[in-house]
Design a protein around this motif. Structure first.
Motif, PDB file in Angstrom:
ATOM      1  N   ALA A 166      75.806  63.693  -3.411  1.00 10.90           N
ATOM      2  CA  ALA A 166      74.886  62.841  -4.170  1.00 10.90           C
ATOM      3  C   ALA A 166      75.613  61.626  -4.738  1.00 10.90           C
ATOM      4  O   ALA A 166      74.988  60.609  -5.043  1.00 10.90           O
ATOM      5  N   SER A 167      76.942  61.730  -4.872  1.00 13.44           N
ATOM      6  CA  SER A 167      77.702  60.632  -5.457  1.00 13.44           C
ATOM      7  C   SER A 167      77.758  59.416  -4.551  1.00 13.44           C
ATOM      8  O   SER A 167      78.065  58.313  -4.996  1.00 13.44           O
ATOM      9  N   HIS A 184      90.769  55.964  -4.400  1.00 15.18           N
ATOM     10  CA  HIS A 184      89.832  56.464  -5.399  1.00 15.18           C
ATOM     11  C   HIS A 184      90.620  57.088  -6.542  1.00 15.18           C
ATOM     12  O   HIS A 184      91.616  57.778  -6.313  1.00 15.18           O
ATOM     13  N   ASN A 185      90.169  56.870  -7.763  1.00 22.03           N
ATOM     14  CA  ASN A 185      90.677  57.649  -8.885  1.00 22.03           C
ATOM     15  C   ASN A 185      89.979  59.004  -8.859  1.00 22.03           C
ATOM     16  O   ASN A 185      88.828  59.125  -8.433  1.00 22.03           O
ATOM     17  N   GLY A 188      87.192  54.115  -7.399  1.00 19.83           N
ATOM     18  CA  GLY A 188      85.918  54.708  -7.014  1.00 19.83           C
ATOM     19  C   GLY A 188      85.031  54.945  -8.215  1.00 19.83           C
ATOM     20  O   GLY A 188      85.510  55.082  -9.343  1.00 19.83           O
ATOM     21  N   GLU A 189      83.726  54.969  -7.971  1.00 26.25           N
ATOM     22  CA  GLU A 189      82.790  55.279  -9.041  1.00 26.25           C
ATOM     23  C   GLU A 189      81.585  56.000  -8.458  1.00 26.25           C
ATOM     24  O   GLU A 189      81.319  55.926  -7.263  1.00 26.25           O
ATOM     25  N   ALA A 190      80.894  56.723  -9.298  1.00 21.71           N
ATOM     26  CA  ALA A 190      79.663  57.391  -8.902  1.00 21.71           C
ATOM     27  C   ALA A 190      78.584  57.005  -9.909  1.00 21.71           C
ATOM     28  O   ALA A 190      78.855  56.357 -10.924  1.00 21.71           O
ATOM     29  N   SER A 237      85.252  55.256 -15.428  1.00 15.71           N
ATOM     30  CA  SER A 237      85.086  55.070 -13.985  1.00 15.71           C
ATOM     31  C   SER A 237      83.713  54.534 -13.596  1.00 15.71           C
ATOM     32  O   SER A 237      83.550  53.981 -12.500  1.00 15.71           O
ATOM     33  N   VAL A 238      82.700  54.688 -14.466  1.00 12.57           N
ATOM     34  CA  VAL A 238      81.358  54.206 -14.120  1.00 12.57           C
ATOM     35  C   VAL A 238      81.199  52.716 -14.414  1.00 12.57           C
ATOM     36  O   VAL A 238      80.213  52.104 -14.009  1.00 12.57           O
TER      37      VAL A 238
END
Length: 332
Positions: A60-61, A226-227, A275-277, A288-289
């Motif tokens: 879903a991310s 990505h973190n 990276g972010e989701a 991270s967002v």
């Protein structure tokens, strides 16, 4: 020492070899990736080699909010293209087979899906994300054939070069599997982008910074960094809530990432630096967002340090750091 003038000019003022810049120079247009989700799975999900999938993974991310199961490639591309044209004035597109392992099926089915994507108006290339253990020779032959007629990136998830980490996060493959897949893909002149996660618990800074030498030696064409972040409904979330998953602060991640990038070949294309989701499914870290905030922090830190991709790269460097047996898997 200052950023060399020729790199400043070539990279259009950036301090790394940006994928956006590469696309703009190649196609002379605004090119955007459209993420696709098909009915694939992974061999560490379906029981072939493991079950449960990677402990940090929730697809879903990286799935569109309005995704509907069993939506065709053409329908997903149409929806994505319309949104990108409206939001970013996009002119051309890369069809990005993103979720799960997008080479984990029959050659016939994969060929049909890839060619359907290439037939969509405005699509100028493919990006195909997969695992190193889902790249049999017949699949690579198909990709090699497609790469002769379109702009194609094979995105291979390594995530860590350390077998102990790969086992801990239930990847189900080894470093040797990755090296083997890369070497066979290179025989077919495929562009390879390697996915890596920085910040796994148990990996020291020195161990993480040994990875660029491996990528340089293998002639990797691109990197996506990505973190480590914690997403809802994953095993990693459970471990995090037990206090077993220390995460990097934004400053720590940016500093580590720049150290990493400075050791990479300057010809390597940087597809992503963090990276972010979606906020709704992100547990941690909160920073991270904030995509824009992270980007600005990266730009400022590169400049403040007078750092750039390849500053510490040497074609004559020792390609086998002490204690790292690449051919058998790094198990420091």
């Amino acid at each position: 020492m200052n950023l060399p003038i020729y790199l400043h000019s070539r990279w259009r003022g950036k301090r790394f070899n940006s994928f956006n810049r590469v696309l703009r120079d190649r196609f002379s247009a605004r090119v955007y990736k459209i993420g696709l989700r098909l009915d694939f799975t992974c061999p560490n999900r379906d029981g072939k080699i493991a079950v449960g999938g990677c402990i940090y993974c929730n697809n879903a991310s990286h799935t569109a909010k309005d995704y509907r199961p069993r939506t065709s490639v053409t329908a997903q591309l149409a929806q994505g293209a319309l949104a990108l044209k409206q939001r970013h004035k996009a002119e051309k597109f890369i069809a990005y087979f993103q979720s799960y392992s997008n080479t984990y099926d029959s050659v016939a089915k994969l060929a049909k899906l890839y060619r359907e994507a290439l037939d969509f108006p405005g699509v100028v290339g493919l990006a195909i994300a997969t695992r190193p253990d889902c790249l049999a020779d017949d699949i690579l032959d198909l990709l090699g054939e497609l790469a002769q007629r379109t702009y194609l990136w094979l995105e291979v998830g390594l995530e860590s070069m350390y077998d102990r980490t790969l086992a801990r996060v239930n990847r189900g493959h080894t470093l040797r599997d990755y090296i083997d897949a890369v070497e066979r893909a290179k025989q077919r002149q495929l562009r390879i982008c390697t996915h890596l996660i920085l910040g796994f618990p148990g990996e020291s800074r020195a161990e993480i910074l040994a990875t660029p030498a491996l990528l340089n030696r293998l002639g990797i064409d691109g990197v996506k960094l990505h973190n480590l972040h914690v997403i809802k409904n994953t095993q990693l979330e459970q471990f995090y809530k037990l206090g077993q998953v220390p995460l990097l602060s934004r400053e720590e991640y940016v500093d580590l990432m720049i150290d990493f990038v400075e050791r990479l070949d300057p010809e390597m294309v940087m597809h992503r630096l963090s990276g972010e989701a979606q906020r709704a499914i992100t547990i941690a870290p909160e920073w991270s967002v904030d995509k824009r905030g992270v980007h600005n922090a990266i730009v400022k830190a590169f400049a403040a340090r007078d750092a750039w991709q390849g500053r510490l790269f040497s074609r004559n460097e020792n390609l086998q750091p002490t204690g790292v047996a690449w051919s058998q898997g790094a198990t420091l």
